[in-house]
Design a protein around this motif. Structure first.
Motif, PDB file in Angstrom:
ATOM      1  N   ASP A  62       0.815  -1.210   0.000  1.00  0.00           N
ATOM      2  CA  ASP A  62       0.000   0.000   0.000  1.00  0.00           C
ATOM      3  C   ASP A  62       0.850   1.262   0.000  1.00  0.00           C
ATOM      4  O   ASP A  62       0.364   2.340  -0.358  1.00  0.00           O
ATOM      5  CB  ASP A  62      -0.922   0.019   1.228  1.00  0.00           C
ATOM      6  CG  ASP A  62      -1.943  -1.103   1.193  1.00  0.00           C
ATOM      7  OD1 ASP A  62      -2.343  -1.506   0.075  1.00  0.00           O
ATOM      8  OD2 ASP A  62      -2.332  -1.579   2.281  1.00  0.00           O
ATOM      9  N   VAL A  63       2.093   1.137   0.424  1.00  0.00           N
ATOM     10  CA  VAL A  63       2.978   2.295   0.519  1.00  0.00           C
ATOM     11  C   VAL A  63       4.275   2.000  -0.226  1.00  0.00           C
ATOM     12  O   VAL A  63       4.498   0.892  -0.722  1.00  0.00           O
ATOM     13  CB  VAL A  63       3.278   2.643   2.001  1.00  0.00           C
ATOM     14  CG1 VAL A  63       2.020   3.124   2.703  1.00  0.00           C
ATOM     15  CG2 VAL A  63       3.867   1.444   2.739  1.00  0.00           C
ATOM     16  N   THR A  64       5.139   2.998  -0.290  1.00  0.00           N
ATOM     17  CA  THR A  64       6.421   2.848  -0.978  1.00  0.00           C
ATOM     18  C   THR A  64       7.346   1.916  -0.194  1.00  0.00           C
ATOM     19  O   THR A  64       7.136   1.690   1.008  1.00  0.00           O
ATOM     20  CB  THR A  64       7.105   4.211  -1.128  1.00  0.00           C
ATOM     21  OG1 THR A  64       7.381   4.728   0.185  1.00  0.00           O
ATOM     22  CG2 THR A  64       6.228   5.186  -1.887  1.00  0.00           C
ATOM     23  N   PRO A  65       8.405   1.380  -0.835  1.00  0.00           N
ATOM     24  CA  PRO A  65       9.352   0.537  -0.105  1.00  0.00           C
ATOM     25  C   PRO A  65       9.982   1.240   1.093  1.00  0.00           C
ATOM     26  O   PRO A  65      10.250   0.602   2.127  1.00  0.00           O
ATOM     27  CB  PRO A  65      10.399   0.188  -1.162  1.00  0.00           C
ATOM     28  CG  PRO A  65       9.653   0.227  -2.454  1.00  0.00           C
ATOM     29  CD  PRO A  65       8.665   1.352  -2.288  1.00  0.00           C
ATOM     30  N   THR A  66      10.230   2.545   0.976  1.00  0.00           N
ATOM     31  CA  THR A  66      10.851   3.265   2.097  1.00  0.00           C
ATOM     32  C   THR A  66       9.946   3.275   3.322  1.00  0.00           C
ATOM     33  O   THR A  66      10.410   3.089   4.453  1.00  0.00           O
ATOM     34  CB  THR A  66      11.193   4.705   1.687  1.00  0.00           C
ATOM     35  OG1 THR A  66      10.002   5.385   1.280  1.00  0.00           O
ATOM     36  CG2 THR A  66      12.180   4.716   0.531  1.00  0.00           C
ATOM     37  N   LYS A  67       8.638   3.468   3.117  1.00  0.00           N
ATOM     38  CA  LYS A  67       7.706   3.443   4.242  1.00  0.00           C
ATOM     39  C   LYS A  67       7.458   2.017   4.715  1.00  0.00           C
ATOM     40  O   LYS A  67       7.204   1.791   5.912  1.00  0.00           O
ATOM     41  CB  LYS A  67       6.403   4.128   3.855  1.00  0.00           C
ATOM     42  CG  LYS A  67       6.520   5.640   3.757  1.00  0.00           C
ATOM     43  CD  LYS A  67       5.168   6.311   3.635  1.00  0.00           C
ATOM     44  CE  LYS A  67       5.318   7.835   3.667  1.00  0.00           C
ATOM     45  NZ  LYS A  67       4.001   8.524   3.577  1.00  0.00           N
ATOM     46  N   ALA A  92      12.204   5.215   5.539  1.00  0.00           N
ATOM     47  CA  ALA A  92      13.530   4.636   5.755  1.00  0.00           C
ATOM     48  C   ALA A  92      14.273   4.601   4.423  1.00  0.00           C
ATOM     49  O   ALA A  92      14.404   3.555   3.781  1.00  0.00           O
ATOM     50  CB  ALA A  92      13.409   3.241   6.348  1.00  0.00           C
ATOM     51  N   ASN A  93      14.770   5.756   4.024  1.00  0.00           N
ATOM     52  CA  ASN A  93      15.449   5.871   2.738  1.00  0.00           C
ATOM     53  C   ASN A  93      16.802   5.181   2.794  1.00  0.00           C
ATOM     54  O   ASN A  93      17.621   5.475   3.666  1.00  0.00           O
ATOM     55  CB  ASN A  93      15.657   7.346   2.366  1.00  0.00           C
ATOM     56  CG  ASN A  93      14.344   8.043   2.101  1.00  0.00           C
ATOM     57  OD1 ASN A  93      13.611   7.685   1.192  1.00  0.00           O
ATOM     58  ND2 ASN A  93      14.031   9.039   2.919  1.00  0.00           N
ATOM     59  N   ALA A  94      17.036   4.292   1.867  1.00  0.00           N
ATOM     60  CA  ALA A  94      18.334   3.628   1.771  1.00  0.00           C
ATOM     61  C   ALA A  94      19.005   4.072   0.473  1.00  0.00           C
ATOM     62  O   ALA A  94      18.583   5.040  -0.165  1.00  0.00           O
ATOM     63  CB  ALA A  94      18.173   2.113   1.824  1.00  0.00           C
ATOM     64  N   ASN A  95      20.049   3.360   0.072  1.00  0.00           N
ATOM     65  CA  ASN A  95      20.818   3.792  -1.099  1.00  0.00           C
ATOM     66  C   ASN A  95      20.269   3.218  -2.390  1.00  0.00           C
ATOM     67  O   ASN A  95      19.280   2.478  -2.399  1.00  0.00           O
ATOM     68  CB  ASN A  95      22.284   3.389  -0.920  1.00  0.00           C
ATOM     69  CG  ASN A  95      22.424   1.903  -0.676  1.00  0.00           C
ATOM     70  OD1 ASN A  95      22.117   1.078  -1.510  1.00  0.00           O
ATOM     71  ND2 ASN A  95      22.883   1.553   0.528  1.00  0.00           N
ATOM     72  N   LEU A  96      20.907   3.563  -3.493  1.00  0.00           N
ATOM     73  CA  LEU A  96      20.418   3.155  -4.812  1.00  0.00           C
ATOM     74  C   LEU A  96      20.399   1.648  -4.980  1.00  0.00           C
ATOM     75  O   LEU A  96      19.507   1.098  -5.652  1.00  0.00           O
ATOM     76  CB  LEU A  96      21.264   3.803  -5.901  1.00  0.00           C
ATOM     77  CG  LEU A  96      22.700   3.306  -6.132  1.00  0.00           C
ATOM     78  CD1 LEU A  96      23.217   3.870  -7.473  1.00  0.00           C
ATOM     79  CD2 LEU A  96      23.642   3.696  -5.028  1.00  0.00           C
ATOM     80  N   PHE A  97      21.365   0.917  -4.375  1.00  0.00           N
ATOM     81  CA  PHE A  97      21.386  -0.532  -4.513  1.00  0.00           C
ATOM     82  C   PHE A  97      20.313  -1.185  -3.646  1.00  0.00           C
ATOM     83  O   PHE A  97      19.707  -2.186  -4.055  1.00  0.00           O
ATOM     84  CB  PHE A  97      22.766  -1.072  -4.157  1.00  0.00           C
ATOM     85  CG  PHE A  97      23.804  -0.731  -5.185  1.00  0.00           C
ATOM     86  CD1 PHE A  97      23.831  -1.386  -6.406  1.00  0.00           C
ATOM     87  CD2 PHE A  97      24.736   0.263  -4.959  1.00  0.00           C
ATOM     88  CE1 PHE A  97      24.769  -1.069  -7.368  1.00  0.00           C
ATOM     89  CE2 PHE A  97      25.684   0.584  -5.911  1.00  0.00           C
ATOM     90  CZ  PHE A  97      25.705  -0.077  -7.128  1.00  0.00           C
ATOM     91  N   ALA A  98      20.064  -0.664  -2.463  1.00  0.00           N
ATOM     92  CA  ALA A  98      18.969  -1.172  -1.643  1.00  0.00           C
ATOM     93  C   ALA A  98      17.643  -0.970  -2.352  1.00  0.00           C
ATOM     94  O   ALA A  98      16.759  -1.847  -2.314  1.00  0.00           O
ATOM     95  CB  ALA A  98      18.967  -0.474  -0.281  1.00  0.00           C
TER      96      ALA A  98
END
Length: 481
Positions: A366-371, A385-391
């Motif tokens: 329902d939400v973005t991967p970061t949430k 929870a913002n991670a890096n480009l590879f995550a």
């Protein structure tokens, strides 16, 4: 007989010196990576994991064999990076390794989110993907330095062919075009800011930035283009005005660029805007020399950042500076990478369904991967929870996503090298470094559109090739600023 023996001895000694010189670089680089790994482990386990355990900064004992193996993997990746800084991509690769890839390789074994085998498997996959991107960037590429400006053919009206760019049937002066783009972008950014948030000229202490940032977020909640414009202004356009004016000794423009950064910081509370200036000065100083510089100093930078922050906090009995620098810029990307690997290895991948594929792909979430990861770490929260480009690549496409992102990174870096031919690597590095560093805590698409990476790439493509004498002593003086 004696002469022959002396000659043989001389050849043997020369061969020995060459062998020693050949071993010096990898040995020194391996030592730097070992110091980096030890410092990262000490800072995380000794200073960060305790106070921030509630936020998911957990720690578990790691067998020494696993520590050695993870460090060895990081050493191998470092040895595959460019030995000398001669192109813009070299700087970006080393910066990404120091603030993003190395922590993501070294930390999964002691954060507790992955088993020992899972942590090593993921570290090897990530290392392979990033190393493949680095090799692909350099594969078959020519290393054009600023000294080639001296041989550039002349065009009508003076200067060199590299000082102009063809747009349709017209030949446009690069210097004028770059200033026009900066002026238009600045007018748009500060114009939208004036009607959206207004301006603040009161200095904001570091402890008070969170209130300012919250007020700024409220102002942006209704939407609008400011969120897309602001980072490009702070990390690229103002930086270009600053370094171009400084190189040409146009001091009023230097003051104007610094004032522009100050207004953005006091209005938004973004500490990275404030700290971007000393960071860029440090990079310019490190890379400013006649001979190509080794990438090792760019890896030593994070080590010094962690050590100095820890030293100040130990003297003050606080955790402020370690949290501000080490935790935010280095530790968190490494930690969250292991969390992403843990979660999306057992759950469906997101397939970028909340991003550019949303028109034809249905998201399993329902939400973005970061949430999603934010809720996984802190149930019930709305944390991004913002991670890096590879995550991000792993969250959206699993193991394949690591290599897809590596391919995208390689394509962008090859374009950056091609479009920046003739510009001193130190200049391009200063211009794109802050936007590139955001790749340590966001996706490459977000960095392009919202953090100035695309703006920086376009500006690099059109900016003048001459007139950067301070940044590169071999560069020509060129026309006035």
């Amino acid at each position: 007989m004696t002469v022959a023996s002396a000659r043989d001895v001389g050849v043997t000694h020369a061969s020995g010196f060459r062998a020693a010189a050949a071993l010096a670089r990898p040995t020194a680089l391996a030592a730097v990576v070992v110091v980096y790994a030890a410092t990262l482990h000490a800072v995380y386990t000794g200073l960060i994991s305790g106070p921030f355990a509630y936020a998911g900064y957990t720690v578990v004992p790691q067998p020494w064999q696993d520590q050695v193996l993870a460090t060895l993997v990081a050493v191998v990746v470092a040895l595959l990076l460019p030995a000398r800084i001669t192109r813009a991509s070299d700087i970006v690769l080393w910066m990404l390794f120091g603030v993003c890839v190395a922590p993501a390789i070294l930390m999964p074994g002691y954060t507790g989110y992955l088993t020992s085998i899972e942590a090593m498997r993921f570290a090897l996959l990530l290392a392979t993907a990033f190393a493949a991107a680095a090799v692909a960037v350099g594969w078959g590429g020519d290393r054009v330095g600023s000294e080639d400006l001296q041989q550039a053919p002349a065009v009508d009206g003076g200067g060199t062919a590299l000082d102009t760019v063809r747009i349709g049937s017209r030949v446009v002066d690069r210097n004028a075009l770059a200033w026009v783009l900066c002026a238009v972008y600045s007018a748009a950014t500060y114009g939208v800011m004036a009607v959206t948030t207004g301006f603040s000229l009161h200095f904001v202490a570091l402890d008070d930035v969170y209130d300012v940032r919250a007020a700024y977020a409220d102002d942006l909640s209704a939407g609008g283009p400011l969120g897309y414009l602001l980072s490009g202004q702070a990390y690229v356009v103002n930086v270009y005005v600053l370094i171009r004016a400084f190189a040409r000794r146009t001091w009023p423009l230097v003051v104007l660029a610094l004032l522009g950064q100050f207004v953005i910081y006091t209005t938004t509370g973004f500490k990275t805007v404030l700290f971007s200036i000393p960071a860029m000065i440090a990079i310019a100083v490190v890379l400013r020399r006649r001979r190509p510089r080794s990438g090792a100093p760019l890896l030593l930078g994070p080590v010094l950042l962690m050590l100095v922050s820890a030293g100040v906090d130990l003297l003050q009995g606080s955790i402020t500076w370690t949290s501000l620098f080490s935790r935010r810029f280095i530790v968190t990307p490494g930690l969250l990478t292991s969390v992403y690997a843990d979660y999306f290895s057992d759950h469906p991948v997101a397939l970028w369904a909340k991003s550019f594929t949303r028109l034809w792909v249905t998201s399993p979430y329902d939400v973005t991967p970061t949430k999603t990861i934010g809720q996984y770490l802190l149930p019930g929260s709305q944390v991004n929870a913002n991670a890096n480009l590879f995550a991000d690549g792993y969250a959206n496409l699993g193991t394949v996503g690591l290599f897809v992102i590596a391919a995208v990174l390689a394509v962008w870096l090859r374009c950056l090298d091609r479009w920046s031919r003739g510009v001193p690597a130190s200049v391009v590095g200063v211009l794109v470094v802050m936007s590139a560093v955001t790749l340590s805590n966001t996706s490459i698409l977000t960095a392009m559109l919202s953090h100035g990476l695309l703006v920086g790439t376009v500006l690099v493509a059109v900016m003048p090739r001459r007139g950067w004498r301070w940044f590169d002593r071999d560069a020509g003086e060129g026309p006035p600023a």
